[in-house]
Design a protein around this motif. Structure first.
Motif, PDB file in Angstrom:
ATOM      1  N   TYR A 113      -6.128  11.253   3.777  1.00 18.67           N
ATOM      2  CA  TYR A 113      -7.438  11.031   3.984  1.00 18.67           C
ATOM      3  C   TYR A 113      -8.021  11.733   2.596  1.00 18.67           C
ATOM      4  O   TYR A 113      -9.344  11.123   2.062  1.00 18.67           O
ATOM      5  CB  TYR A 113      -7.818  12.096   5.157  1.00 18.67           C
ATOM      6  CG  TYR A 113      -9.327  12.563   5.502  1.00 18.67           C
ATOM      7  CD1 TYR A 113     -10.155  11.358   5.985  1.00 18.67           C
ATOM      8  CD2 TYR A 113      -9.921  13.508   4.686  1.00 18.67           C
ATOM      9  CE1 TYR A 113     -11.628  11.805   6.081  1.00 18.67           C
ATOM     10  CE2 TYR A 113     -11.284  13.594   4.841  1.00 18.67           C
ATOM     11  CZ  TYR A 113     -12.077  12.812   5.571  1.00 18.67           C
ATOM     12  OH  TYR A 113     -13.570  13.177   5.991  1.00 18.67           O
ATOM     13  N   TRP A 114      -7.651  12.952   2.012  1.00 20.51           N
ATOM     14  CA  TRP A 114      -8.132  13.562   0.900  1.00 20.51           C
ATOM     15  C   TRP A 114      -8.112  12.700  -0.206  1.00 20.51           C
ATOM     16  O   TRP A 114      -8.894  12.861  -1.306  1.00 20.51           O
ATOM     17  CB  TRP A 114      -7.639  14.935   0.756  1.00 20.51           C
ATOM     18  CG  TRP A 114      -8.001  15.967   2.031  1.00 20.51           C
ATOM     19  CD1 TRP A 114      -6.997  16.117   2.889  1.00 20.51           C
ATOM     20  CD2 TRP A 114      -9.224  16.119   2.373  1.00 20.51           C
ATOM     21  NE1 TRP A 114      -7.437  16.975   3.815  1.00 20.51           N
ATOM     22  CE2 TRP A 114      -9.026  16.898   3.650  1.00 20.51           C
ATOM     23  CE3 TRP A 114     -10.398  16.124   1.927  1.00 20.51           C
ATOM     24  CZ2 TRP A 114      -9.979  17.494   4.578  1.00 20.51           C
ATOM     25  CZ3 TRP A 114     -11.556  16.793   2.686  1.00 20.51           C
ATOM     26  CH2 TRP A 114     -11.022  17.479   3.989  1.00 20.51           C
ATOM     27  N   LEU A 115      -6.877  11.856  -0.364  1.00 18.31           N
ATOM     28  CA  LEU A 115      -6.542  11.303  -1.714  1.00 18.31           C
ATOM     29  C   LEU A 115      -6.849   9.789  -1.734  1.00 18.31           C
ATOM     30  O   LEU A 115      -6.572   8.867  -2.386  1.00 18.31           O
ATOM     31  CB  LEU A 115      -5.062  11.309  -1.826  1.00 18.31           C
ATOM     32  CG  LEU A 115      -4.701  12.928  -2.239  1.00 18.31           C
ATOM     33  CD1 LEU A 115      -3.196  12.994  -2.657  1.00 18.31           C
ATOM     34  CD2 LEU A 115      -5.552  13.461  -3.451  1.00 18.31           C
ATOM     35  N   LEU A 126      -2.158   8.714  -4.626  1.00 17.73           N
ATOM     36  CA  LEU A 126      -1.695   8.579  -3.222  1.00 17.73           C
ATOM     37  C   LEU A 126      -0.104   8.156  -3.399  1.00 17.73           C
ATOM     38  O   LEU A 126       0.657   8.699  -2.515  1.00 17.73           O
ATOM     39  CB  LEU A 126      -2.445   7.279  -2.460  1.00 17.73           C
ATOM     40  CG  LEU A 126      -3.545   7.600  -1.990  1.00 17.73           C
ATOM     41  CD1 LEU A 126      -4.162   6.260  -1.334  1.00 17.73           C
ATOM     42  CD2 LEU A 126      -3.320   8.442  -0.556  1.00 17.73           C
ATOM     43  N   ALA A 127       0.410   7.266  -4.299  1.00 20.16           N
ATOM     44  CA  ALA A 127       1.552   7.008  -4.441  1.00 20.16           C
ATOM     45  C   ALA A 127       2.406   8.347  -5.328  1.00 20.16           C
ATOM     46  O   ALA A 127       3.540   8.405  -4.760  1.00 20.16           O
ATOM     47  CB  ALA A 127       1.664   5.887  -5.720  1.00 20.16           C
ATOM     48  N   ALA A 128       1.917   9.150  -6.039  1.00 19.47           N
ATOM     49  CA  ALA A 128       2.530  10.158  -6.578  1.00 19.47           C
ATOM     50  C   ALA A 128       2.794  11.308  -5.314  1.00 19.47           C
ATOM     51  O   ALA A 128       3.871  11.400  -5.217  1.00 19.47           O
ATOM     52  CB  ALA A 128       1.860  10.937  -7.460  1.00 19.47           C
ATOM     53  N   HIS A 136       0.777  -1.213  -0.164  1.00 20.63           N
ATOM     54  CA  HIS A 136       0.049  -0.063  -0.079  1.00 20.63           C
ATOM     55  C   HIS A 136       0.879   1.072   0.003  1.00 20.63           C
ATOM     56  O   HIS A 136       1.714   1.210   0.717  1.00 20.63           O
ATOM     57  CB  HIS A 136      -0.815   0.203   1.142  1.00 20.63           C
ATOM     58  CG  HIS A 136      -1.975   1.088   1.031  1.00 20.63           C
ATOM     59  ND1 HIS A 136      -2.066   2.206   1.197  1.00 20.63           N
ATOM     60  CD2 HIS A 136      -3.378   0.851   0.809  1.00 20.63           C
ATOM     61  CE1 HIS A 136      -3.044   2.975   1.351  1.00 20.63           C
ATOM     62  NE2 HIS A 136      -3.935   1.814   0.963  1.00 20.63           N
ATOM     63  N   PRO A 137       0.679   2.135  -0.751  1.00 19.43           N
ATOM     64  CA  PRO A 137       1.375   3.391  -1.134  1.00 19.43           C
ATOM     65  C   PRO A 137       1.566   4.343   0.296  1.00 19.43           C
ATOM     66  O   PRO A 137       2.746   4.794   0.582  1.00 19.43           O
ATOM     67  CB  PRO A 137       0.950   4.249  -1.937  1.00 19.43           C
ATOM     68  CG  PRO A 137      -0.506   3.684  -2.275  1.00 19.43           C
ATOM     69  CD  PRO A 137      -0.641   2.258  -1.784  1.00 19.43           C
ATOM     70  N   VAL A 138       0.468   4.321   1.000  1.00 20.42           N
ATOM     71  CA  VAL A 138       0.429   5.315   2.477  1.00 20.42           C
ATOM     72  C   VAL A 138       1.385   4.577   3.368  1.00 20.42           C
ATOM     73  O   VAL A 138       2.218   5.043   3.893  1.00 20.42           O
ATOM     74  CB  VAL A 138      -0.773   5.229   2.894  1.00 20.42           C
ATOM     75  CG1 VAL A 138      -0.913   5.946   4.203  1.00 20.42           C
ATOM     76  CG2 VAL A 138      -1.833   5.949   1.896  1.00 20.42           C
ATOM     77  N   ALA A 139       1.341   3.039   3.361  1.00 23.09           N
ATOM     78  CA  ALA A 139       2.082   2.236   4.421  1.00 23.09           C
ATOM     79  C   ALA A 139       3.603   2.590   3.909  1.00 23.09           C
ATOM     80  O   ALA A 139       4.394   2.667   4.772  1.00 23.09           O
ATOM     81  CB  ALA A 139       1.699   0.880   4.546  1.00 23.09           C
TER      82      ALA A 139
END
Length: 436
Positions: A291-293, A300-302, A216-219
């Motif tokens: 949260y917004w993306l 998210l990744a970018a 996951h990009p956020v993690a």
């Protein structure tokens, strides 16, 4: 117009030399990273393991500085290795200096013992380290001072003047005492915060689930940001410790201006004003970038990549100092790494990170919350602008910084881009030449 490459090369202004090489910081990075990977492989996530990581970082930087850069031979150390004075000549000086050091450390110990906040949270670990390290510091200071004074060109420095004042000797310079106390005040204030924060960051990275982060990009973003902050905290902690003259990492001067200390202190515990519920808490009524993306994986990744890049610049700015990192002091002028781009890469990257990660103009509350958050974060950025200007005021007393500052303003990459944009705009609005 004819362009002469030889003339252009002759008139090009070169960047002033840096007081420390880039290799020292990267050696510390290699030492810290190597141990961290060993710790991950063996599940060594405790505070003792974190201390080993700091030791690996410090030893690598010391080895590089002495063996590769040979900093102990630099004239700025103020040391003469070829003509040591006999001990009987410097003994009285050394004893006076030891009295000055011990008085300073005793005063710091009283402050630590009095401040309750120093025995809570992350600070408690730092106090534990100091309790164990104090006897060694006291014992090793004797042979170190006796040895180094034999080689110092001017052994009557700040601690000697403080010791001379304590023992009633003549020739005491109060300005030297003030600089000495300010220098140790910087170490006493910042080192517990830096040292106390290392175990938590180290443990979190050692325990991090790499497979889950890759999914996951956020993690993944959070894991990489944590790694960058671990590098920053590790290098900074070692920098506050290694203020030794043979490493040419001693403090030349501490910032003497109260206007510089004020904005610096309010950015760190226990005086920090940006904590949750504090007067400069810009998080109320906001949410983080994920949260917004959250419904857009590619965004998210970018976006996460940008945040990781900004954190990497911030860590690189700390790494560029090598064993000389410190707030509110002058320990040599840096001109390499991100400091070849701008005078304040850490402040730029840190503040851009905050603006992009919080996006204060979006709100989970009311439009008033968005306005408050934006204005409050603007005030925080203003504090860092204040810090930057007061730091420059201190460093401008050194001709080396004046030369560096002038070079950045005229020939730094950002200045060159600005000049090109200005030239393009000028050509666009200039009227055509009349025919001859």
């Amino acid at each position: 117009m004819y362009h002469d490459p030889a003339l252009a090369a002759a008139t090009r202004v070169t960047r002033p030399a840096s007081a420390v090489s880039g290799g020292a910081g990267f050696a510390g990075f290699a030492g810290l990273t190597s141990w961290t990977l060993v710790a991950r492989a063996n599940f060594l996530d405790g505070p003792y393991s974190a201390l080993v990581g700091l030791a690996a970082c410090a030893l690598a930087m010391i080895a590089w500085s002495l063996l590769i850069d040979r900093v102990h031979r630099s004239p700025t150390t103020g040391l003469d290795w070829q003509h040591p004075r006999p001990l009987k000549i410097t003994l009285d000086i050394s004893l006076t200096k030891l009295a000055g050091y011990w008085l300073t450390w005793g005063g710091i110990a009283v402050v630590y013992a009095t401040g309750r906040f120093y025995w809570q949270g992350n600070f408690e670990f730092a106090m534990w380290c100091f309790l164990w390290g104090a006897p060694a510091l006291f014992a090793l200071s004797i042979p170190y001072v006796l040895w180094i004074d034999r080689h110092m060109l001017e052994p009557r420095d700040g601690p000697w003047h403080l010791g001379g004042w304590l023992t009633g000797q003549s020739g005491v310079d109060r300005a030297a005492i003030r600089n000495h106390l300010l220098s140790w005040g910087v170490k006493a204030f910042f080192l517990p915060f830096m040292l106390g924060g290392v175990p938590s960051g180290f443990g979190a990275f050692v325990r991090a689930d790499l497979a889950g982060a890759l999914a996951h990009p956020v993690a993944l973003t959070q894991m990489l940001i944590g790694a960058m902050f671990l590098i920053d905290m590790g290098i900074a902690t070692v920098g506050y410790i290694l203020t030794f003259r043979p490493l040419d990492a001693h403090i030349r001067s501490a910032n003497p201006f109260a206007a510089a200390w004020m904005p610096a202190l309010i950015c760190y515990p226990p005086f920090i004003l940006m904590i949750d519920g504090g007067p400069f808490d810009y998080h109320q009524g906001t949410a983080q970038w994920d949260y917004w993306l959250g419904d857009h994986p590619l965004l998210l990744a970018a976006f996460g990549s940008v945040l990781v890049g900004l954190t990497a610049i911030y860590a690189w700015a700390t790494l560029a100092f090598g064993p000389r990192f410190s707030n509110l002091t002058h320990r040599g002028i840096l001109t390499h790494g991100p400091y070849a781009w701008t005078r304040h890469p850490a402040y730029w990257s840190k503040n851009l990170f905050w603006w992009l990660s919080v996006l204060p103009w979006f709100t989970t509350g009311s439009p008033v919350d968005a306005i408050r958050a934006t204005l409050t974060l603007g005030a925080v950025s203003g504090i860092y602008y204040w810090r930057a200007k007061t730091e420059e005021r201190h460093l401008l007393s050194d001709p080396a910084y004046v030369a560096y500052s002038d070079w950045i303003a005229r020939h730094g990459p950002i200045a060159r881009v600005r000049q090109k944009l200005s030239s393009a705009y000028t050509r666009e609005i200039s009227p055509p030449h009349a025919p001859s």
